[in-house]
Write a protein that holds these residues in place. Structure first.
Motif, PDB file in Angstrom:
ATOM      1  N   ASN A  51       0.829  -1.213   0.000  1.00 55.31           N
ATOM      2  CA  ASN A  51       0.000   0.000   0.000  1.00 55.31           C
ATOM      3  C   ASN A  51       0.864   1.263   0.000  1.00 55.31           C
ATOM      4  OD1 ASN A  51      -2.326   1.577   0.007  1.00 55.31           O
ATOM      5  ND2 ASN A  51      -2.566   1.479   2.233  1.00 55.31           N
ATOM      6  N   VAL A  52       1.814   1.303  -0.924  1.00 60.02           N
ATOM      7  CA  VAL A  52       2.800   2.378  -0.994  1.00 60.02           C
ATOM      8  C   VAL A  52       2.348   3.448  -1.995  1.00 60.02           C
ATOM      9  CG1 VAL A  52       5.188   2.935  -1.599  1.00 60.02           C
ATOM     10  CG2 VAL A  52       4.664   0.816  -0.358  1.00 60.02           C
ATOM     11  N   VAL A  53       2.390   4.702  -1.610  1.00 55.15           N
ATOM     12  CA  VAL A  53       2.067   5.893  -2.401  1.00 55.15           C
ATOM     13  C   VAL A  53       0.851   5.713  -3.317  1.00 55.15           C
ATOM     14  CG1 VAL A  53       4.387   6.848  -2.299  1.00 55.15           C
ATOM     15  CG2 VAL A  53       3.800   5.367  -4.195  1.00 55.15           C
ATOM     16  N   GLY A  54      -0.165   5.044  -2.817  1.00 51.06           N
ATOM     17  CA  GLY A  54      -1.389   4.898  -3.579  1.00 51.06           C
ATOM     18  C   GLY A  54      -1.281   4.024  -4.803  1.00 51.06           C
ATOM     19  N   GLN A  55      -0.252   3.178  -4.866  1.00 48.76           N
ATOM     20  CA  GLN A  55      -0.014   2.358  -6.052  1.00 48.76           C
ATOM     21  C   GLN A  55      -0.574   0.940  -5.931  1.00 48.76           C
ATOM     22  OE1 GLN A  55       1.603   3.622  -8.981  1.00 48.76           O
ATOM     23  NE2 GLN A  55       1.044   5.444  -7.827  1.00 48.76           N
ATOM     24  N   GLY A  56      -1.401   0.689  -4.935  1.00 46.67           N
ATOM     25  CA  GLY A  56      -2.016  -0.625  -4.805  1.00 46.67           C
ATOM     26  C   GLY A  56      -1.354  -1.464  -3.728  1.00 46.67           C
ATOM     27  N   TYR A  57      -1.960  -2.611  -3.469  1.00 47.00           N
ATOM     28  CA  TYR A  57      -1.521  -3.490  -2.393  1.00 47.00           C
ATOM     29  C   TYR A  57      -0.698  -4.656  -2.946  1.00 47.00           C
ATOM     30  CZ  TYR A  57      -4.928  -1.043   0.524  1.00 47.00           C
ATOM     31  OH  TYR A  57      -5.629  -0.084   1.218  1.00 47.00           O
ATOM     32  N   LEU A  58       0.347  -4.985  -2.227  1.00 47.15           N
ATOM     33  CA  LEU A  58       1.180  -6.126  -2.576  1.00 47.15           C
ATOM     34  C   LEU A  58       0.446  -7.414  -2.239  1.00 47.15           C
ATOM     35  CD1 LEU A  58       4.072  -7.185  -3.394  1.00 47.15           C
ATOM     36  CD2 LEU A  58       4.583  -7.165  -0.942  1.00 47.15           C
ATOM     37  N   GLY A  59       0.428  -8.341  -3.163  1.00 42.84           N
ATOM     38  CA  GLY A  59      -0.123  -9.662  -2.911  1.00 42.84           C
ATOM     39  C   GLY A  59       0.999 -10.691  -2.941  1.00 42.84           C
ATOM     40  N   GLY A  60       1.023 -11.586  -1.958  1.00 42.32           N
ATOM     41  CA  GLY A  60       2.057 -12.606  -1.951  1.00 42.32           C
ATOM     42  C   GLY A  60       2.491 -12.968  -0.547  1.00 42.32           C
ATOM     43  N   GLN A  61       3.640 -13.597  -0.453  1.00 44.86           N
ATOM     44  CA  GLN A  61       4.152 -14.068   0.820  1.00 44.86           C
ATOM     45  C   GLN A  61       5.607 -13.629   0.993  1.00 44.86           C
ATOM     46  OE1 GLN A  61       3.292 -18.327   0.323  1.00 44.86           O
ATOM     47  NE2 GLN A  61       1.570 -18.085   1.717  1.00 44.86           N
ATOM     48  N   MET A  62       5.929 -13.122   2.180  1.00 43.80           N
ATOM     49  CA  MET A  62       7.265 -12.608   2.471  1.00 43.80           C
ATOM     50  C   MET A  62       7.890 -13.420   3.604  1.00 43.80           C
ATOM     51  SD  MET A  62       8.356  -8.675   3.457  1.00 43.80           S
ATOM     52  CE  MET A  62       7.598  -8.037   1.943  1.00 43.80           C
ATOM     53  N   GLY A  63       9.123 -13.876   3.363  1.00 41.87           N
ATOM     54  CA  GLY A  63       9.837 -14.606   4.395  1.00 41.87           C
ATOM     55  C   GLY A  63      10.757 -13.722   5.214  1.00 41.87           C
ATOM     56  N   GLU A  64      11.456 -12.827   4.539  1.00 44.61           N
ATOM     57  CA  GLU A  64      12.446 -11.999   5.241  1.00 44.61           C
ATOM     58  C   GLU A  64      12.670 -10.718   4.456  1.00 44.61           C
ATOM     59  OE1 GLU A  64      16.746 -12.816   7.516  1.00 44.61           O
ATOM     60  OE2 GLU A  64      15.604 -14.423   6.574  1.00 44.61           O
ATOM     61  N   LEU A  65      12.859  -9.620   5.181  1.00 47.16           N
ATOM     62  CA  LEU A  65      13.191  -8.321   4.593  1.00 47.16           C
ATOM     63  C   LEU A  65      14.313  -7.709   5.402  1.00 47.16           C
ATOM     64  CD1 LEU A  65      12.683  -5.878   2.693  1.00 47.16           C
ATOM     65  CD2 LEU A  65      10.959  -5.097   4.335  1.00 47.16           C
ATOM     66  N   ILE A  66      15.419  -7.397   4.741  1.00 48.34           N
ATOM     67  CA  ILE A  66      16.580  -6.791   5.381  1.00 48.34           C
ATOM     68  C   ILE A  66      16.924  -5.509   4.630  1.00 48.34           C
ATOM     69  CG2 ILE A  66      19.020  -7.052   5.986  1.00 48.34           C
ATOM     70  CD1 ILE A  66      18.614 -10.071   5.944  1.00 48.34           C
ATOM     71  N   ILE A  67      17.076  -4.411   5.355  1.00 52.11           N
ATOM     72  CA  ILE A  67      17.470  -3.149   4.730  1.00 52.11           C
ATOM     73  C   ILE A  67      18.659  -2.562   5.491  1.00 52.11           C
ATOM     74  CG2 ILE A  67      16.769  -0.847   3.998  1.00 52.11           C
ATOM     75  CD1 ILE A  67      13.918  -1.750   3.894  1.00 52.11           C
ATOM     76  N   PHE A  68      19.678  -2.155   4.743  1.00 48.97           N
ATOM     77  CA  PHE A  68      20.862  -1.482   5.274  1.00 48.97           C
ATOM     78  C   PHE A  68      20.842  -0.027   4.817  1.00 48.97           C
ATOM     79  CE2 PHE A  68      21.942  -5.907   4.655  1.00 48.97           C
ATOM     80  CZ  PHE A  68      22.716  -6.257   5.749  1.00 48.97           C
ATOM     81  N   ASN A  69      21.360   0.886   5.626  1.00 54.81           N
ATOM     82  CA  ASN A  69      21.447   2.285   5.203  1.00 54.81           C
ATOM     83  C   ASN A  69      22.802   2.575   4.566  1.00 54.81           C
ATOM     84  OD1 ASN A  69      23.015   2.236   7.488  1.00 54.81           O
ATOM     85  ND2 ASN A  69      22.098   4.055   8.434  1.00 54.81           N
ATOM     86  N   SER A  70      23.162   1.704   3.619  1.00 55.65           N
ATOM     87  CA  SER A  70      24.392   1.865   2.835  1.00 55.65           C
ATOM     88  C   SER A  70      24.247   1.032   1.567  1.00 55.65           C
ATOM     89  CB  SER A  70      25.620   1.388   3.627  1.00 55.65           C
ATOM     90  OG  SER A  70      25.516   0.003   3.929  1.00 55.65           O
ATOM     91  N   ALA A  71      25.024   1.371   0.553  1.00 53.77           N
ATOM     92  CA  ALA A  71      25.057   0.585  -0.672  1.00 53.77           C
ATOM     93  C   ALA A  71      26.094  -0.519  -0.491  1.00 53.77           C
ATOM     94  CB  ALA A  71      25.407   1.462  -1.864  1.00 53.77           C
ATOM     95  N   LYS A  72      25.662  -1.754  -0.496  1.00 50.98           N
ATOM     96  CA  LYS A  72      26.562  -2.867  -0.257  1.00 50.98           C
ATOM     97  C   LYS A  72      27.448  -3.139  -1.477  1.00 50.98           C
ATOM     98  CE  LYS A  72      25.627  -3.921   3.955  1.00 50.98           C
ATOM     99  NZ  LYS A  72      26.675  -3.770   4.977  1.00 50.98           N
ATOM    100  N   SER A  73      28.648  -3.630  -1.214  1.00 55.03           N
ATOM    101  CA  SER A  73      29.571  -4.009  -2.279  1.00 55.03           C
ATOM    102  C   SER A  73      29.062  -5.280  -2.965  1.00 55.03           C
ATOM    103  CB  SER A  73      30.962  -4.269  -1.707  1.00 55.03           C
ATOM    104  OG  SER A  73      30.940  -5.414  -0.853  1.00 55.03           O
ATOM    105  N   ASP A  74      29.598  -5.569  -4.135  1.00 56.03           N
ATOM    106  CA  ASP A  74      29.209  -6.789  -4.843  1.00 56.03           C
ATOM    107  C   ASP A  74      29.473  -8.024  -3.987  1.00 56.03           C
ATOM    108  OD1 ASP A  74      28.416  -5.293  -7.018  1.00 56.03           O
ATOM    109  OD2 ASP A  74      30.232  -5.683  -8.193  1.00 56.03           O
ATOM    110  N   ALA A  75      30.585  -8.031  -3.256  1.00 58.48           N
ATOM    111  CA  ALA A  75      30.923  -9.176  -2.415  1.00 58.48           C
ATOM    112  C   ALA A  75      29.903  -9.355  -1.298  1.00 58.48           C
ATOM    113  CB  ALA A  75      32.325  -9.015  -1.840  1.00 58.48           C
ATOM    114  N   ASP A  76      29.499  -8.244  -0.677  1.00 63.81           N
ATOM    115  CA  ASP A  76      28.518  -8.327   0.405  1.00 63.81           C
ATOM    116  C   ASP A  76      27.133  -8.694  -0.125  1.00 63.81           C
ATOM    117  OD1 ASP A  76      30.250  -7.823   2.479  1.00 63.81           O
ATOM    118  OD2 ASP A  76      29.903  -5.661   2.489  1.00 63.81           O
ATOM    119  N   ILE A  77      26.781  -8.176  -1.296  1.00 66.91           N
ATOM    120  CA  ILE A  77      25.499  -8.538  -1.903  1.00 66.91           C
ATOM    121  C   ILE A  77      25.431 -10.042  -2.103  1.00 66.91           C
ATOM    122  CG2 ILE A  77      24.100  -8.368  -4.003  1.00 66.91           C
ATOM    123  CD1 ILE A  77      25.215  -5.478  -4.282  1.00 66.91           C
TER     124      ILE A  77
END
Length: 297
Positions: A198-224
């Motif tokens: 339900n983000v910015v009026g663009q509709g609702y996500l349908g599906g199943q989520m197992g895990e969500l991880i967010i970092f406040n940095s751009a990870k390197s290719d190795a870390d990705i």
């Protein structure tokens, strides 16, 4: 090689690599983080230590806890009609960020971003535009790459969204690049607050989520690659990783730390060294920032 043992949570529960330093960590496999009534979820607690909990106080909008949703592990189900979480995402303002999600999609919409559709950098929306394109932008800074064939349209996928402030945006599907854009602005605070679905009026996500991880940095290719490998091995999705992915068949091990007791001035801990490569290992014990002991293996 030196191993610092810090008396603080989260503790390592296995020998497999586990990411650290997240700004947000939602893990449906950890039952202790999910508050529900008859499987209707009112809070999905943040394991990062930053208290960025995902909440929903209105019963009609609460996602559902689905037990054994993916290889015996629970997942959170979004109905694609009314389900969403409110969550503080203002830690994304004025920084680069990296987001990793284990997701099975049935209703293609934004995964995370701002609640309101005001103009400019305060209206972040990241996820899907529809079943053929992704969306990774704020208003006026659009990027909609094509969904590649590496996406399993009927199963779970590991998705990686990398936003390097004022430089570029990149997207990976099951460890395979889905494109890079040289247009990337600077994300602002979330208009109306942050959301999952339900983000910015663009509709609702349908599906199943197992895990969500967010970092406040751009990870390197190795870390990705490491984080994708961690998620794929944990959730049983290694078969979906790209054939050349460095962790498709290889896991990353790290020491297991067990804290037995913590007092006001001392603590007791043990460390299991899984692999040294034949090298000597020294283990330094710290209480806060003060070294209080050392062992040599």
């Amino acid at each position: 090689e030196f191993r610092r043992v810090l008396f603080r949570s989260p503790l390592l529960q296995s020998g497999l690599y586990q990411p650290t330093g997240m700004s947000l960590w939602l893990d449906a496999a950890d039952a202790s983080t999910i508050t529900h009534s008859s499987n209707a979820v009112s809070q999905w607690s943040d394991k990062s230590g930053n208290s960025n909990h995902a909440t929903q106080g209105t019963a009609a909008n609460q996602p559902t806890l689905t037990s054994s949703g993916l290889n015996g592990k629970p997942v959170i189900t979004f109905d694609g009609t009314s389900d969403y979480f409110d969550v503080n995402l203002d830690f994304l303002a004025d920084v680069s960020h990296s987001a990793f999600v284990v997701l099975k999609t049935s209703g293609y919409s934004n995964i995370y971003g701002a609640a309101s559709a005001s103009s400019g950098s305060n209206s972040l929306h990241v996820g899907f535009q529809n079943n053929s394109t992704f969306r990774m932008n704020y208003w006026g800074n659009d990027w909609t790459p094509t969904v590649p064939s590496s996406l399993d349209s009927s199963g779970f996928n590991t998705l990686s969204f990398i936003w390097t402030k004022n430089t570029n945006k990149s997207l990976f599907v099951n460890g395979q690049s889905a494109g890079t854009s040289s247009s990337a602005g600077n994300v602002g605070t979330m208009a109306g607050g942050g959301r999952i679905s339900n983000v910015v009026g663009q509709g609702y996500l349908g599906g199943q989520m197992g895990e969500l991880i967010i970092f406040n940095s751009a990870k390197s290719d190795a870390d990705i690659a490491k984080i994708e490998g961690y998620l794929a091995h944990k959730w049983g999705l290694t078969g979906s990783l790209a054939s050349g992915h460095p962790y498709k068949s290889t896991t990353i091990n790290q020491p297991v730390v067990t804290v037995d007791s913590v007092g006001s001035t001392s603590g007791t801990a043990s460390v299991t060294i899984l692999e040294t490569g034949g090298a000597d290992v020294s283990i330094n014990y710290y209480y806060g920032t003060t070294e209080i002991g050392r062992a040599h293996v």
